[in-house]
Write a protein that holds these residues in place. Sequence first.
Motif, PDB file in Angstrom:
ATOM      1  N   ARG A  38       0.826  -1.199   0.000  1.00 58.33           N
ATOM      2  CA  ARG A  38       0.000   0.000   0.000  1.00 58.33           C
ATOM      3  C   ARG A  38       0.866   1.256   0.000  1.00 58.33           C
ATOM      4  NH1 ARG A  38      -0.151   3.090   4.485  1.00 58.33           N
ATOM      5  NH2 ARG A  38       0.381   2.219   6.517  1.00 58.33           N
ATOM      6  N   SER A  39       0.233   2.360  -0.357  1.00 56.80           N
ATOM      7  CA  SER A  39       0.890   3.658  -0.298  1.00 56.80           C
ATOM      8  C   SER A  39       1.087   4.065   1.151  1.00 56.80           C
ATOM      9  CB  SER A  39       0.037   4.701  -1.021  1.00 56.80           C
ATOM     10  OG  SER A  39       0.484   6.007  -0.730  1.00 56.80           O
ATOM     11  N   ARG A  40       2.124   4.846   1.415  1.00 57.60           N
ATOM     12  CA  ARG A  40       2.354   5.345   2.767  1.00 57.60           C
ATOM     13  C   ARG A  40       1.364   6.465   3.126  1.00 57.60           C
ATOM     14  NH1 ARG A  40       6.983   3.753   5.244  1.00 57.60           N
ATOM     15  NH2 ARG A  40       8.476   2.575   3.996  1.00 57.60           N
ATOM     16  N   LYS A  41       0.696   7.012   2.137  1.00 57.34           N
ATOM     17  CA  LYS A  41      -0.254   8.086   2.379  1.00 57.34           C
ATOM     18  C   LYS A  41      -1.463   7.584   3.160  1.00 57.34           C
ATOM     19  CE  LYS A  41      -3.103  11.447  -0.100  1.00 57.34           C
ATOM     20  NZ  LYS A  41      -3.514  11.933  -1.449  1.00 57.34           N
ATOM     21  N   ASN A  42      -1.919   8.410   4.119  1.00 58.41           N
ATOM     22  CA  ASN A  42      -3.121   8.049   4.866  1.00 58.41           C
ATOM     23  C   ASN A  42      -4.328   8.154   3.940  1.00 58.41           C
ATOM     24  OD1 ASN A  42      -4.916   7.557   7.066  1.00 58.41           O
ATOM     25  ND2 ASN A  42      -5.265   9.767   7.213  1.00 58.41           N
ATOM     26  N   VAL A  43      -5.072   7.065   3.812  1.00 54.71           N
ATOM     27  CA  VAL A  43      -6.199   7.024   2.882  1.00 54.71           C
ATOM     28  C   VAL A  43      -7.404   7.782   3.436  1.00 54.71           C
ATOM     29  CG1 VAL A  43      -7.822   5.501   1.693  1.00 54.71           C
ATOM     30  CG2 VAL A  43      -5.419   4.834   1.933  1.00 54.71           C
ATOM     31  N   GLY A  44      -7.650   7.665   4.726  1.00 53.88           N
ATOM     32  CA  GLY A  44      -8.794   8.319   5.341  1.00 53.88           C
ATOM     33  C   GLY A  44      -8.921   7.920   6.795  1.00 53.88           C
ATOM     34  N   ARG A  45      -9.896   8.493   7.478  1.00 52.93           N
ATOM     35  CA  ARG A  45     -10.092   8.251   8.903  1.00 52.93           C
ATOM     36  C   ARG A  45     -11.469   7.632   9.114  1.00 52.93           C
ATOM     37  NH1 ARG A  45      -6.504  11.435  11.869  1.00 52.93           N
ATOM     38  NH2 ARG A  45      -7.919  11.808  13.616  1.00 52.93           N
ATOM     39  N   VAL A  46     -11.504   6.549   9.887  1.00 54.31           N
ATOM     40  CA  VAL A  46     -12.754   5.828  10.129  1.00 54.31           C
ATOM     41  C   VAL A  46     -12.998   5.716  11.630  1.00 54.31           C
ATOM     42  CG1 VAL A  46     -14.031   3.678   9.811  1.00 54.31           C
ATOM     43  CG2 VAL A  46     -12.502   4.494   8.001  1.00 54.31           C
ATOM     44  N   LEU A  47     -14.177   6.135  12.060  1.00 59.94           N
ATOM     45  CA  LEU A  47     -14.607   5.951  13.446  1.00 59.94           C
ATOM     46  C   LEU A  47     -15.440   4.674  13.494  1.00 59.94           C
ATOM     47  CD1 LEU A  47     -14.899   7.028  16.351  1.00 59.94           C
ATOM     48  CD2 LEU A  47     -16.913   8.312  15.572  1.00 59.94           C
ATOM     49  N   LEU A  48     -15.034   3.745  14.353  1.00 61.33           N
ATOM     50  CA  LEU A  48     -15.577   2.389  14.325  1.00 61.33           C
ATOM     51  C   LEU A  48     -16.064   1.950  15.698  1.00 61.33           C
ATOM     52  CD1 LEU A  48     -15.879  -0.447  12.913  1.00 61.33           C
ATOM     53  CD2 LEU A  48     -13.476  -0.834  13.519  1.00 61.33           C
ATOM     54  N   GLY A  49     -17.103   1.120  15.720  1.00 67.43           N
ATOM     55  CA  GLY A  49     -17.542   0.536  16.978  1.00 67.43           C
ATOM     56  C   GLY A  49     -18.723  -0.393  16.760  1.00 67.43           C
ATOM     57  N   THR A  50     -18.893  -1.325  17.690  1.00 60.68           N
ATOM     58  CA  THR A  50     -20.091  -2.162  17.719  1.00 60.68           C
ATOM     59  C   THR A  50     -21.156  -1.410  18.526  1.00 60.68           C
ATOM     60  OG1 THR A  50     -18.803  -4.219  17.627  1.00 60.68           O
ATOM     61  CG2 THR A  50     -21.067  -4.380  18.421  1.00 60.68           C
ATOM     62  N   ILE A  51     -22.334  -1.248  17.951  1.00 64.37           N
ATOM     63  CA  ILE A  51     -23.363  -0.391  18.526  1.00 64.37           C
ATOM     64  C   ILE A  51     -23.873  -0.939  19.860  1.00 64.37           C
ATOM     65  CG2 ILE A  51     -25.355  -1.515  17.467  1.00 64.37           C
ATOM     66  CD1 ILE A  51     -24.723   2.297  17.706  1.00 64.37           C
ATOM     67  N   ALA A  52     -24.496  -0.071  20.636  1.00 63.67           N
ATOM     68  CA  ALA A  52     -25.060  -0.432  21.941  1.00 63.67           C
ATOM     69  C   ALA A  52     -25.991  -1.631  21.823  1.00 63.67           C
ATOM     70  CB  ALA A  52     -25.812   0.754  22.522  1.00 63.67           C
ATOM     71  N   GLY A  53     -25.932  -2.505  22.830  1.00 63.84           N
ATOM     72  CA  GLY A  53     -26.761  -3.698  22.843  1.00 63.84           C
ATOM     73  C   GLY A  53     -26.107  -4.914  22.218  1.00 63.84           C
ATOM     74  N   ASP A  54     -24.883  -4.748  21.723  1.00 62.46           N
ATOM     75  CA  ASP A  54     -24.186  -5.847  21.048  1.00 62.46           C
ATOM     76  C   ASP A  54     -22.726  -5.867  21.502  1.00 62.46           C
ATOM     77  OD1 ASP A  54     -23.171  -7.750  19.272  1.00 62.46           O
ATOM     78  OD2 ASP A  54     -24.351  -7.000  17.590  1.00 62.46           O
ATOM     79  N   ILE A  55     -22.242  -7.042  21.874  1.00 67.12           N
ATOM     80  CA  ILE A  55     -20.848  -7.145  22.341  1.00 67.12           C
ATOM     81  C   ILE A  55     -19.987  -7.979  21.393  1.00 67.12           C
ATOM     82  CG2 ILE A  55     -21.477  -6.835  24.764  1.00 67.12           C
ATOM     83  CD1 ILE A  55     -21.172  -9.899  25.094  1.00 67.12           C
ATOM     84  N   HIS A  56     -20.500  -8.305  20.209  1.00 66.12           N
ATOM     85  CA  HIS A  56     -19.717  -9.086  19.259  1.00 66.12           C
ATOM     86  C   HIS A  56     -18.631  -8.216  18.624  1.00 66.12           C
ATOM     87  CE1 HIS A  56     -23.523 -11.373  19.501  1.00 66.12           C
ATOM     88  NE2 HIS A  56     -22.742 -12.416  19.331  1.00 66.12           N
ATOM     89  N   ASP A  57     -17.439  -8.772  18.489  1.00 69.36           N
ATOM     90  CA  ASP A  57     -16.347  -7.957  17.950  1.00 69.36           C
ATOM     91  C   ASP A  57     -15.452  -8.668  16.940  1.00 69.36           C
ATOM     92  OD1 ASP A  57     -14.929  -9.713  19.551  1.00 69.36           O
ATOM     93  OD2 ASP A  57     -13.962  -8.177  20.776  1.00 69.36           O
TER      94      ASP A  57
END
Length: 234
Positions: free
Chosen positions: A103-122
């Motif tokens: 991959r390129s060394r350039k940062n492609v983008g920023r992603v905010l991630l999480g499993t939504i409330a009520g779910d603990i699967h990861d």
Amino acid sequence: MGRTLSESSDIVSHVAEVPLTGEMEELAALVADLREDDVLSKIQQHVEAGVSSEEILAACQKGMRMVGFMHEKGQYFIAGLIMAGEIMRQVVNLIRPVMMRERSRKNVGRVLLGTIAGDIHDIGKNLFKDLLECHGFTVLDLGVDVPPAEFLHAYSHFKPDLIAASALITDSFPHLRELVALFNNVAEDAHDRPLILIGGGQVDERVAHMIGSDYWAPDAFAGVRLCESLMLRK
């Protein structure tokens, strides 16, 4: 909304139709059979032979989808899904150096991630995060059972390009709808809020339309390709 959801479907279909060579079909079958040692041994051989990470991941993706299919048919139970997720974790760790070189060394983008409330699967979320980082994304992972308000708070300081929320159980879907509504309410108009993606084994176009999300993906592999497509458009 229809246009964006349709694009999600097109990307999912494209990923599902990626042709594999005979050796990659063999690797897919090993993943589907949950033969952990054989999978890792084969991948090490492919890495040493110079096979691209994309080919390896395409084979593993097909194997994982076969696992999902067998789970739906009652041939695999939850333990099988957990084992498949552990195999994929080790696969990503094994090919991470190759992916980082490709991959390129350039940062492609920023992603905010999480499993939504009520779910603990990861398992799927963690694989998605690993793949995103290997493809040049910066990821802030909020973990599991994350309330919509926590996504909003993290967005204010992380300033992501995309928000990705995972949900494996249908009882958590109302929280996904709340997440979208929350960002809609604080945005001056629809173009001011970040794009919101949802994913998980129970998610499809119908669910995405019900939730009001911009995009959806059924698994980590399709999700990464969707994110790459969105960032290219930006």
